[in-house]
Design a protein around this motif. Sequence first.
Motif, PDB file in Angstrom:
ATOM      1  N   ALA A 170     -25.489 -34.140   4.901  1.00 31.08           N
ATOM      2  CA  ALA A 170     -26.176 -35.242   5.772  1.00 31.08           C
ATOM      3  C   ALA A 170     -25.832 -34.908   7.330  1.00 31.08           C
ATOM      4  CB  ALA A 170     -25.427 -36.849   5.330  1.00 31.08           C
ATOM      5  N   MET A 171     -24.728 -34.570   7.427  1.00 29.40           N
ATOM      6  CA  MET A 171     -24.481 -34.029   8.931  1.00 29.40           C
ATOM      7  C   MET A 171     -25.239 -32.670   9.073  1.00 29.40           C
ATOM      8  SD  MET A 171     -23.155 -34.676  11.726  1.00 29.40           S
ATOM      9  CE  MET A 171     -21.712 -35.801  11.431  1.00 29.40           C
ATOM     10  N   ALA A 172     -25.245 -31.927   8.389  1.00 25.34           N
ATOM     11  CA  ALA A 172     -26.307 -30.639   8.675  1.00 25.34           C
ATOM     12  C   ALA A 172     -27.797 -31.183   9.145  1.00 25.34           C
ATOM     13  CB  ALA A 172     -26.373 -29.719   7.715  1.00 25.34           C
ATOM     14  N   SER A 173     -28.097 -32.263   8.444  1.00 22.54           N
ATOM     15  CA  SER A 173     -29.649 -32.753   8.640  1.00 22.54           C
ATOM     16  C   SER A 173     -29.562 -33.292  10.136  1.00 22.54           C
ATOM     17  CB  SER A 173     -29.851 -33.796   7.688  1.00 22.54           C
ATOM     18  OG  SER A 173     -31.151 -34.378   8.297  1.00 22.54           O
ATOM     19  N   LEU A 174     -28.569 -34.027  10.523  1.00 19.58           N
ATOM     20  CA  LEU A 174     -28.367 -34.913  11.844  1.00 19.58           C
ATOM     21  C   LEU A 174     -28.222 -33.584  12.909  1.00 19.58           C
ATOM     22  CD1 LEU A 174     -26.228 -37.868  11.294  1.00 19.58           C
ATOM     23  CD2 LEU A 174     -28.676 -37.814  11.698  1.00 19.58           C
ATOM     24  N   VAL A 175     -27.484 -32.818  12.739  1.00 15.94           N
ATOM     25  CA  VAL A 175     -27.330 -31.535  13.676  1.00 15.94           C
ATOM     26  C   VAL A 175     -28.532 -30.823  13.868  1.00 15.94           C
ATOM     27  CG1 VAL A 175     -26.156 -29.165  14.041  1.00 15.94           C
ATOM     28  CG2 VAL A 175     -24.865 -31.453  13.309  1.00 15.94           C
ATOM     29  N   ASP A 176     -29.220 -30.642  12.836  1.00 10.35           N
ATOM     30  CA  ASP A 176     -30.632 -29.740  12.915  1.00 10.35           C
ATOM     31  C   ASP A 176     -31.506 -30.570  13.732  1.00 10.35           C
ATOM     32  OD1 ASP A 176     -29.777 -27.958  11.183  1.00 10.35           O
ATOM     33  OD2 ASP A 176     -31.027 -28.561   9.530  1.00 10.35           O
ATOM     34  N   GLN A 177     -31.637 -31.993  13.662  1.00 10.37           N
ATOM     35  CA  GLN A 177     -32.616 -33.045  14.479  1.00 10.37           C
ATOM     36  C   GLN A 177     -31.804 -32.918  15.935  1.00 10.37           C
ATOM     37  OE1 GLN A 177     -32.270 -36.626  12.453  1.00 10.37           O
ATOM     38  NE2 GLN A 177     -34.291 -36.219  11.627  1.00 10.37           N
ATOM     39  N   CYS A 178     -30.605 -32.869  16.005  1.00 10.77           N
ATOM     40  CA  CYS A 178     -30.075 -33.003  17.448  1.00 10.77           C
ATOM     41  C   CYS A 178     -30.311 -31.607  18.156  1.00 10.77           C
ATOM     42  CB  CYS A 178     -28.552 -33.446  17.463  1.00 10.77           C
ATOM     43  SG  CYS A 178     -28.586 -35.168  17.019  1.00 10.77           S
ATOM     44  N   GLU A 179     -30.352 -30.452  17.613  1.00 10.84           N
ATOM     45  CA  GLU A 179     -30.494 -29.195  17.770  1.00 10.84           C
ATOM     46  C   GLU A 179     -32.029 -29.120  18.411  1.00 10.84           C
ATOM     47  OE1 GLU A 179     -28.964 -24.987  16.959  1.00 10.84           O
ATOM     48  OE2 GLU A 179     -29.776 -26.020  15.142  1.00 10.84           O
ATOM     49  N   ALA A 180     -32.718 -29.609  17.607  1.00  9.69           N
ATOM     50  CA  ALA A 180     -34.220 -29.642  17.883  1.00  9.69           C
ATOM     51  C   ALA A 180     -34.593 -30.468  19.304  1.00  9.69           C
ATOM     52  CB  ALA A 180     -35.181 -29.993  16.693  1.00  9.69           C
ATOM     53  N   ASP A 203     -18.168 -19.091  16.345  1.00  4.83           N
ATOM     54  CA  ASP A 203     -16.893 -19.884  16.430  1.00  4.83           C
ATOM     55  C   ASP A 203     -15.841 -18.794  16.826  1.00  4.83           C
ATOM     56  OD1 ASP A 203     -14.172 -20.780  15.899  1.00  4.83           O
ATOM     57  OD2 ASP A 203     -14.824 -21.837  14.342  1.00  4.83           O
ATOM     58  N   PRO A 204     -15.221 -18.760  18.024  1.00  3.84           N
ATOM     59  CA  PRO A 204     -14.341 -17.647  18.717  1.00  3.84           C
ATOM     60  C   PRO A 204     -13.150 -17.403  17.698  1.00  3.84           C
ATOM     61  CG  PRO A 204     -14.420 -19.621  20.084  1.00  3.84           C
ATOM     62  CD  PRO A 204     -15.408 -19.782  18.881  1.00  3.84           C
ATOM     63  N   ALA A 205     -12.920 -18.322  16.915  1.00  2.64           N
ATOM     64  CA  ALA A 205     -11.585 -17.995  15.949  1.00  2.64           C
ATOM     65  C   ALA A 205     -11.971 -17.472  14.729  1.00  2.64           C
ATOM     66  CB  ALA A 205     -11.018 -19.235  15.931  1.00  2.64           C
ATOM     67  N   ASP A 206     -13.353 -17.536  14.392  1.00  2.00           N
ATOM     68  CA  ASP A 206     -13.702 -16.842  13.143  1.00  2.00           C
ATOM     69  C   ASP A 206     -15.231 -16.471  13.106  1.00  2.00           C
ATOM     70  OD1 ASP A 206     -14.632 -16.297  10.620  1.00  2.00           O
ATOM     71  OD2 ASP A 206     -13.815 -18.234   9.748  1.00  2.00           O
ATOM     72  N   ALA A 207     -15.404 -15.003  13.322  1.00  2.00           N
ATOM     73  CA  ALA A 207     -16.721 -14.457  13.618  1.00  2.00           C
ATOM     74  C   ALA A 207     -17.716 -15.034  12.459  1.00  2.00           C
ATOM     75  CB  ALA A 207     -16.780 -12.973  13.605  1.00  2.00           C
ATOM     76  N   ARG A 208     -17.277 -15.406  11.068  1.00  2.00           N
ATOM     77  CA  ARG A 208     -18.204 -15.894  10.375  1.00  2.00           C
ATOM     78  C   ARG A 208     -18.826 -17.242  10.404  1.00  2.00           C
ATOM     79  NH1 ARG A 208     -14.032 -15.328   5.458  1.00  2.00           N
ATOM     80  NH2 ARG A 208     -13.065 -16.172   7.369  1.00  2.00           N
ATOM     81  N   ALA A 209     -17.840 -18.132  11.082  1.00  2.00           N
ATOM     82  CA  ALA A 209     -18.360 -19.344  11.227  1.00  2.00           C
ATOM     83  C   ALA A 209     -19.243 -19.802  12.515  1.00  2.00           C
ATOM     84  CB  ALA A 209     -16.824 -20.051  11.587  1.00  2.00           C
ATOM     85  N   ARG A 210     -19.605 -20.936  12.485  1.00  5.82           N
ATOM     86  CA  ARG A 210     -20.122 -21.501  13.717  1.00  5.82           C
ATOM     87  C   ARG A 210     -19.740 -22.822  14.019  1.00  5.82           C
ATOM     88  NH1 ARG A 210     -24.260 -18.545  15.922  1.00  5.82           N
ATOM     89  NH2 ARG A 210     -25.584 -19.782  16.119  1.00  5.82           N
ATOM     90  N   ARG A 211     -19.913 -23.232  15.297  1.00  8.39           N
ATOM     91  CA  ARG A 211     -19.443 -24.427  16.033  1.00  8.39           C
ATOM     92  C   ARG A 211     -20.524 -25.202  16.707  1.00  8.39           C
ATOM     93  NH1 ARG A 211     -14.134 -24.697  16.186  1.00  8.39           N
ATOM     94  NH2 ARG A 211     -14.026 -26.202  17.798  1.00  8.39           N
ATOM     95  N   VAL A 212     -20.670 -26.426  16.324  1.00  7.49           N
ATOM     96  CA  VAL A 212     -21.482 -27.116  17.071  1.00  7.49           C
ATOM     97  C   VAL A 212     -21.033 -27.721  18.092  1.00  7.49           C
ATOM     98  CG1 VAL A 212     -22.835 -29.360  16.748  1.00  7.49           C
ATOM     99  CG2 VAL A 212     -22.373 -28.095  14.774  1.00  7.49           C
ATOM    100  N   CYS A 213     -21.785 -27.493  19.141  1.00  6.68           N
ATOM    101  CA  CYS A 213     -21.306 -27.753  20.649  1.00  6.68           C
ATOM    102  C   CYS A 213     -22.589 -28.571  21.401  1.00  6.68           C
ATOM    103  CB  CYS A 213     -20.947 -26.529  21.463  1.00  6.68           C
ATOM    104  SG  CYS A 213     -19.882 -25.577  20.814  1.00  6.68           S
ATOM    105  N   PHE A 214     -22.009 -29.314  22.301  1.00 12.51           N
ATOM    106  CA  PHE A 214     -23.041 -30.171  23.204  1.00 12.51           C
ATOM    107  C   PHE A 214     -23.798 -29.076  24.210  1.00 12.51           C
ATOM    108  CE2 PHE A 214     -20.335 -33.991  22.488  1.00 12.51           C
ATOM    109  CZ  PHE A 214     -21.089 -34.661  21.989  1.00 12.51           C
ATOM    110  N   THR A 215     -24.900 -29.070  24.419  1.00 12.74           N
ATOM    111  CA  THR A 215     -25.715 -28.684  25.343  1.00 12.74           C
ATOM    112  C   THR A 215     -25.548 -29.250  26.805  1.00 12.74           C
ATOM    113  OG1 THR A 215     -27.757 -29.845  25.149  1.00 12.74           O
ATOM    114  CG2 THR A 215     -27.388 -27.915  23.682  1.00 12.74           C
ATOM    115  N   GLN A 216     -25.991 -28.875  27.528  1.00  8.19           N
ATOM    116  CA  GLN A 216     -25.964 -29.654  29.056  1.00  8.19           C
ATOM    117  C   GLN A 216     -26.570 -30.989  29.103  1.00  8.19           C
ATOM    118  OE1 GLN A 216     -23.978 -29.372  31.795  1.00  8.19           O
ATOM    119  NE2 GLN A 216     -23.305 -27.261  30.909  1.00  8.19           N
TER     120      GLN A 216
END
Length: 170
Positions: A91-101, A110-123
């Motif tokens: 459910a969160m992935a779906s919300l993140v997809d919309q918010c990313e769009a 993710d600087p701590a794990d090259a395999r992982a991704r972090r969700v971050c605010f844009t400007q």
Amino acid sequence: MVDFAVFPSATASDDGWRQTHLGRLLGHAMRRFDARVLQLMAHDVEVPLALSNLAARDQVSAAHIHITRHLALEGDRLTDLARRAGMTKQAMASLVDQCEAWGLVQRLPDPADARARRVCFTQTGLAWLQAFRRAVAQTESEFREAVGQDVAVVVAIGLEAYAGADAWMD
């Protein structure tokens, strides 16, 4: 229709509790609060026009507020964000997809794990977050005005105590 023979202690007159119990009142209050916050954000001149239009047309919902409310400023892994919001990862992935769009968030390595991704605010997302902050402050002010300062303080103290009473809420 209730069969009073099966439930002899039940009467139509004692059914009001279902409409007035604390959980229902809290739910109504939260929906009203979130709706007012979204209404204020839709009319905030500092919110990017496209996002303001989405909010004004009810395309942004209280569910999208979960990201605004729970995403750490330094970003989060999707699983951590979902856990904090009390949602499934899907459910969160779906919300993140919309918010990313919409340009609110982006997925970065993710600087701590090259395999992982972090969700971050844009400007744009940070501008949205500031509009959220202003809208929450105004809505809280309106609440205090509606119920009185003393009641507002008691409600806040009670809700903080109740929310903190259960370890699972963390």
